[in-house]
Design a protein around this motif. Structure first.
Motif, PDB file in Angstrom:
ATOM      1  N   ALA A 299      33.742  50.204  39.657  1.00  0.00           N
ATOM      2  CA  ALA A 299      34.984  50.025  40.403  1.00  0.00           C
ATOM      3  C   ALA A 299      35.441  48.564  40.353  1.00  0.00           C
ATOM      4  CB  ALA A 299      34.787  50.482  41.848  1.00  0.00           C
ATOM      5  N   PHE A 300      34.486  47.647  40.448  1.00  0.00           N
ATOM      6  CA  PHE A 300      34.848  46.231  40.393  1.00  0.00           C
ATOM      7  C   PHE A 300      35.360  45.855  39.001  1.00  0.00           C
ATOM      8  CE2 PHE A 300      32.594  45.079  44.420  1.00  0.00           C
ATOM      9  CZ  PHE A 300      33.661  44.388  44.979  1.00  0.00           C
ATOM     10  N   ALA A 303      38.811  46.903  38.936  1.00  0.00           N
ATOM     11  CA  ALA A 303      39.615  45.985  39.759  1.00  0.00           C
ATOM     12  C   ALA A 303      39.897  44.697  38.990  1.00  0.00           C
ATOM     13  CB  ALA A 303      38.874  45.677  41.062  1.00  0.00           C
ATOM     14  N   TRP A 304      38.888  44.258  38.262  1.00  0.00           N
ATOM     15  CA  TRP A 304      39.048  43.031  37.479  1.00  0.00           C
ATOM     16  C   TRP A 304      40.134  43.208  36.399  1.00  0.00           C
ATOM     17  CZ3 TRP A 304      37.624  42.291  32.215  1.00  0.00           C
ATOM     18  CH2 TRP A 304      37.697  40.953  31.780  1.00  0.00           C
ATOM     19  N   ILE A 306      42.671  45.241  36.637  1.00  0.00           N
ATOM     20  CA  ILE A 306      43.977  45.220  37.325  1.00  0.00           C
ATOM     21  C   ILE A 306      44.391  43.782  37.622  1.00  0.00           C
ATOM     22  CG2 ILE A 306      45.217  45.951  39.405  1.00  0.00           C
ATOM     23  CD1 ILE A 306      43.237  48.299  39.584  1.00  0.00           C
ATOM     24  N   ASP A 307      43.408  42.995  38.031  1.00  0.00           N
ATOM     25  CA  ASP A 307      43.683  41.615  38.413  1.00  0.00           C
ATOM     26  C   ASP A 307      44.268  40.800  37.256  1.00  0.00           C
ATOM     27  OD1 ASP A 307      43.682  39.592  40.408  1.00  0.00           O
ATOM     28  OD2 ASP A 307      41.929  38.676  39.458  1.00  0.00           O
ATOM     29  N   GLU A 310      48.072  40.788  37.443  1.00  0.00           N
ATOM     30  CA  GLU A 310      48.604  40.451  38.762  1.00  0.00           C
ATOM     31  C   GLU A 310      50.113  40.184  38.720  1.00  0.00           C
ATOM     32  OE1 GLU A 310      47.495  37.156  42.166  1.00  0.00           O
ATOM     33  OE2 GLU A 310      46.271  37.275  40.356  1.00  0.00           O
ATOM     34  N   ILE A 313      52.302  43.304  38.373  1.00  0.00           N
ATOM     35  CA  ILE A 313      52.380  44.091  39.600  1.00  0.00           C
ATOM     36  C   ILE A 313      53.290  43.403  40.627  1.00  0.00           C
ATOM     37  CG2 ILE A 313      51.039  44.978  41.550  1.00  0.00           C
ATOM     38  CD1 ILE A 313      48.706  45.342  39.576  1.00  0.00           C
ATOM     39  N   GLN A 314      53.158  42.079  40.707  1.00  0.00           N
ATOM     40  CA  GLN A 314      53.986  41.325  41.640  1.00  0.00           C
ATOM     41  C   GLN A 314      55.476  41.584  41.342  1.00  0.00           C
ATOM     42  OE1 GLN A 314      52.347  37.699  42.860  1.00  0.00           O
ATOM     43  NE2 GLN A 314      53.436  38.317  44.707  1.00  0.00           N
ATOM     44  N   ALA A 320      51.733  49.469  40.556  1.00  0.00           N
ATOM     45  CA  ALA A 320      50.579  49.705  41.435  1.00  0.00           C
ATOM     46  C   ALA A 320      50.584  51.135  41.956  1.00  0.00           C
ATOM     47  CB  ALA A 320      50.588  48.722  42.590  1.00  0.00           C
ATOM     48  N   MET A 323      49.697  53.456  38.686  1.00  0.00           N
ATOM     49  CA  MET A 323      48.508  53.265  37.836  1.00  0.00           C
ATOM     50  C   MET A 323      47.328  54.188  38.164  1.00  0.00           C
ATOM     51  SD  MET A 323      47.171  49.527  39.133  1.00  0.00           S
ATOM     52  CE  MET A 323      46.489  49.363  40.795  1.00  0.00           C
TER      53      MET A 323
ATOM     54  N   GLN B 314      53.676  44.161  47.594  1.00  0.00           N
ATOM     55  CA  GLN B 314      54.551  43.115  47.068  1.00  0.00           C
ATOM     56  C   GLN B 314      54.114  41.746  47.606  1.00  0.00           C
ATOM     57  OE1 GLN B 314      58.502  44.319  46.458  1.00  0.00           O
ATOM     58  NE2 GLN B 314      58.166  42.885  44.765  1.00  0.00           N
ATOM     59  N   VAL B 317      49.271  40.994  46.331  1.00  0.00           N
ATOM     60  CA  VAL B 317      48.933  41.778  45.134  1.00  0.00           C
ATOM     61  C   VAL B 317      47.454  42.166  45.115  1.00  0.00           C
ATOM     62  CG1 VAL B 317      48.937  41.813  42.613  1.00  0.00           C
ATOM     63  CG2 VAL B 317      50.795  40.727  43.834  1.00  0.00           C
ATOM     64  N   ALA B 320      46.580  45.781  45.628  1.00  0.00           N
ATOM     65  CA  ALA B 320      46.639  46.700  44.492  1.00  0.00           C
ATOM     66  C   ALA B 320      45.382  46.605  43.640  1.00  0.00           C
ATOM     67  CB  ALA B 320      47.862  46.412  43.638  1.00  0.00           C
ATOM     68  N   VAL B 321      44.837  45.392  43.575  1.00  0.00           N
ATOM     69  CA  VAL B 321      43.631  45.184  42.782  1.00  0.00           C
ATOM     70  C   VAL B 321      42.436  45.887  43.424  1.00  0.00           C
ATOM     71  CG1 VAL B 321      42.021  43.437  41.924  1.00  0.00           C
ATOM     72  CG2 VAL B 321      44.487  42.988  41.888  1.00  0.00           C
ATOM     73  N   MET B 323      42.451  48.294  45.994  1.00  0.00           N
ATOM     74  CA  MET B 323      42.546  49.660  46.558  1.00  0.00           C
ATOM     75  C   MET B 323      41.813  50.752  45.766  1.00  0.00           C
ATOM     76  SD  MET B 323      46.582  50.512  45.955  1.00  0.00           S
ATOM     77  CE  MET B 323      47.174  50.839  44.297  1.00  0.00           C
ATOM     78  N   ILE B 325      38.982  50.608  44.505  1.00  0.00           N
ATOM     79  CA  ILE B 325      37.562  50.580  44.876  1.00  0.00           C
ATOM     80  C   ILE B 325      37.294  51.503  46.059  1.00  0.00           C
ATOM     81  CG2 ILE B 325      35.691  49.103  45.732  1.00  0.00           C
ATOM     82  CD1 ILE B 325      36.931  46.788  44.210  1.00  0.00           C
ATOM     83  N   SER B 328      37.647  55.181  44.929  1.00  0.00           N
ATOM     84  CA  SER B 328      36.602  55.604  44.004  1.00  0.00           C
ATOM     85  C   SER B 328      35.247  55.766  44.696  1.00  0.00           C
ATOM     86  CB  SER B 328      36.529  54.609  42.834  1.00  0.00           C
ATOM     87  OG  SER B 328      35.216  54.312  42.486  1.00  0.00           O
ATOM     88  N   TRP B 384      36.155  36.411  46.180  1.00  0.00           N
ATOM     89  CA  TRP B 384      37.059  36.522  45.032  1.00  0.00           C
ATOM     90  C   TRP B 384      38.456  35.992  45.379  1.00  0.00           C
ATOM     91  CZ3 TRP B 384      37.819  41.909  42.163  1.00  0.00           C
ATOM     92  CH2 TRP B 384      38.614  41.710  41.025  1.00  0.00           C
TER      93      TRP B 384
END
Lengths: 452, 452
Positions: A299-300, A303-304, A306-307, A310, A313-314, A320, A323, B314, B317, B320-321, B323, B325, B328, B384
């Motif tokens: 999961a991390f 997340a990474w 997605i990051d 950034e 998404i902004q 978001a 996805m 918005q 961000v 979104a990164v 969520m 986690i 899941s 993080w």
């Protein structure tokens, strides 16, 4: 008693156990337990929490404890061993045959082991020590060493008289094994043959000389498949020199089939088939924590990914929102392929020769379904966010992810299996990692390229 | 031939089939197929793609086609029926017993059905029509009507002479059924008893009068559990009036156990245990499309929940990164509980009486694991994104979702089971819906409340 019981299914058995325990009369509990078969008692014990389990166990006489201990799963077995008196345990093991004894040894704690082994009479000891030599997961570990052998040159009549002198024949033995002077396997003589042939015929004339035999080294899995496919009732087990050393009967195979099939189911959730449904909370939590921890890493990782996007998404929050759809659909499609392949591997249907065609078939299915659902998803998204480009990108990302899912759904379990890693256990996590990472990467990446 | 085969496991069988087919000699293919048992041929057919499958099928003589058709899964059966000549099919069905015949009827297309039924001799017709009356999923549908009955007041010697006159005894029959004048069940007489008792004893003295019997209405599932738990080899099936109408032997039960256990595994991925691994791409795609469509609805529901919190995302961000986690981990924890309960239901271990304690146990496990992993997740996220509040909220949301997952992991399958809906099939989708929606809602909701 029998007539009530036989109408009752095992679920009702559990309910009746709870009912009897609630009434609180020890005599009633004892009577109830006495009416059960060992495996039914085991079923009831597995289905109850620790407190009620202890109550049931306390009314079981030591002489039958052994037959129940070999029936319960490993977790429940360890629990029962902890609450049992040492003396009782030794008594319990005395009443077991040498093959059952070996099963019991797998659950006995070290210090008790030597004590139990000492109680084995010298007569059984040789057979028992022999049993220990075979791998638990092979035909040698499954077989019973109780055999009825007969020579091919005697008549049925003589053989029958010999059997009568010998006394009671174990219920599971349905055939005699025909051997020559050197104990080499000659054939199998089903007991029913005695009843459909002239008693003056020779055993060798009536026996089945083409009967299936197996090596003691055959894995239990393959033994089970063999019994299923050839509808066998019993199979003689041979040593390397062709001597008959044991017999496997179909009732030995039934638990293997059950365990085998459950192993895939439980493994895919990171559990084992020996799992105790009512294990203490801390034991369960600890075991499952490992699985959750492994998945957390996945999961991390997602997340990474997605990051990394950034900025995208902004600028476009709809990314978001949409996805998770890409990742989730990839996960579902991939797990369908994965499940199919894991079953195929377990049933020995997936082999080196057909992996490639399976690959192409699954990728084609992925393409077709990718096409159908991409169009749907793209239309909904375009309508929802009034943005045709966004819809198009979402569809494209889903297409990519479904094909990747099909690819990994075949490749991951096949590769794991070749590396000797259990695909049922590790396959799901790896697959989700792929579909999450590819899903997010494809969608957010395409959006960065074309929408910003 | 036998000696080579018996060393070979079924995976090697598939590889050898591919090898023989590649060489292209029809004679070699025929010889290979001839060396196989019907179920082994079925295994090979199930493991090959359509083209190779057709080649194998073309060398099989019509007289054995029937025995193979009843062995393959429904999907492969339908495929084979399509490529088989009508005349051959009728010949194929002629060689089947009435119980196997009924199995075949399930795969036969309508127009052929009547033709096949016409070929049944008048002798078998009564038995055959009787078979059709029983529900496929009950003891009546499983049992064989081939019985050997004997009266209790004759001697073993007389019974043995009767058997000898009768000729060959089917290999799967291990016991005679003892009945009285009115065909009422009296007891079971294992064939082995003939060989361990004085021939002058009466049948009634030697028989097992307490043998387990079942009603023809018992569901196949329960029959399988009964055989497993009592280690039975055969069980007489009784009509409501106590008449013996059939016999189920352990080899009838083995496929039920296999199918039952596989049903849960395949069901959880929206597949059935009758799935053909090499079905045509369009057939596979169509079937799986339904499952993907249902899951797409779930995914859109989750997307809609996220969309509710557009403003929050918005502004931050990181939401979104992080969520996915929460969602899941909830899905994983929930599916562990779900799998455990689905297996418990299938094995008849989960009953009305122990559902509540299972609930509390699973929620406790959820709390413990929630606590552990919330702390980990919170720390990682705080570090993080350099935001302790964000970390705290993430941990809290995960805690909420893991407890919800435990709750639904028990409640969903138990409720579905009571409603008569297959929990293995529908459980996973419902569970993911809950863990996705709750996960996104909890995390984004908490963030909106405390961070904006």
């Amino acid at each position: 008693m029998t007539s009530t019981l036989q109408q009752e299914n095992s679920k009702q058995l559990v309910d009746r156990a709870i009912e009897v325990l609630a009434k609180g009369s020890q005599v009633a509990v004892r009577d109830f337990v006495r009416s059960l078969y060992p495996a039914e008692t085991a079923h009831v014990l597995e289905s109850l929490g620790p407190e009620q389990r202890t109550k049931i166990w306390s009314v079981i006489p030591p002489s039958v404890m052994g037959t129940i201990l070999v029936e319960v799963n490993v977790d429940v077995g360890s629990f029962l061993l902890k609450i049992t008196d040492r003396k009782d345990l030794i008594a319990a093991s005395e009443n077991l045959g040498s093959d059952k004894m070996v099963d019991l040894l797998h659950v006995l704690p070290e210090p008790l082991l030597s004590q139990v082994i000492e109680t084995i009479g010298t007569n059984n000891r040789a057979q028992f020590e022999q049993s220990l030599r075979y791998d638990e997961h092979t035909a040698g570990g499954m077989m019973s060493q109780e055999l009825l052998t007969v020579r091919g040159d005697v008549t049925l009549d003589v053989a029958a008289r010999y059997l009568r002198l010998r006394g009671k024949i174990p219920a599971t033995i349905d055939s005699l094994i025909v051997v020559d002077r050197k104990e080499q396997f000659q054939g199998l003589l089903p007991l029913s043959q005695f009843l459909s042939h002239d008693p003056h015929k020779k055993v060798a004339e009536v026996m089945d000389a083409k009967a299936t035999t197996i090596s003691y080294r055959m894995p239990t899995r393959d033994v089970a498949v063999l019994f299923e496919q050839r509808k066998l009732l019993s199979v003689p087990v041979l040593a390397d020199d062709g001597k008959v050393i044991g017999l496997i009967t179909v009732d030995d195979v039934v638990p293997v089939i059950r365990a085998e099939a459950e192993h895939s189911l439980m493994g895919m959730a990171g559990l084992t088939e020996e799992h105790d449904m009512f294990a203490p909370v801390m034991t369960s939590a600890k075991r499952r924590a490992v699985w959750l921890g492994i998945n957390l890493l996945t999961a991390f990782l997602a997340a990474w990914v997605i990051d990394l996007f950034e900025d995208a998404i902004q600028q476009i929050v709809a990314l978001a929102v949409l996805m998770p759809i890409v990742a989730s659909m990839g996960g579902i499609a991939g797990s369908q392929t994965l499940t199919l392949v894991i079953r195929g591997l377990a049933l020995r249907q997936v082999s080196a020769g057909n992996t490639v065609s399976l690959f192409f078939k699954e990728i084609s299915v992925g393409l077709v379904n990718g096409l159908i659902w991409s169009v749907v998803v793209a239309s909904v998204a375009a309508f929802w966010f009034h943005d045709v480009h966004l819809g198009f990108l979402l569809g494209a990302a889903m297409m990519i992810n479904l094909v990747c899912a099909a690819l990994s759904g075949v490749a991951i379990p096949v590769a794991l299996d070749r590396m000797g890693i259990d695909p049922a256990l590790a396959g799901g996590v790896l697959l989700t990692t792929v579909t999450d990472v590819v899903g997010f990467m494809a969608f957010l990446g395409l959006a960065t390229l074309f929408l910003l």
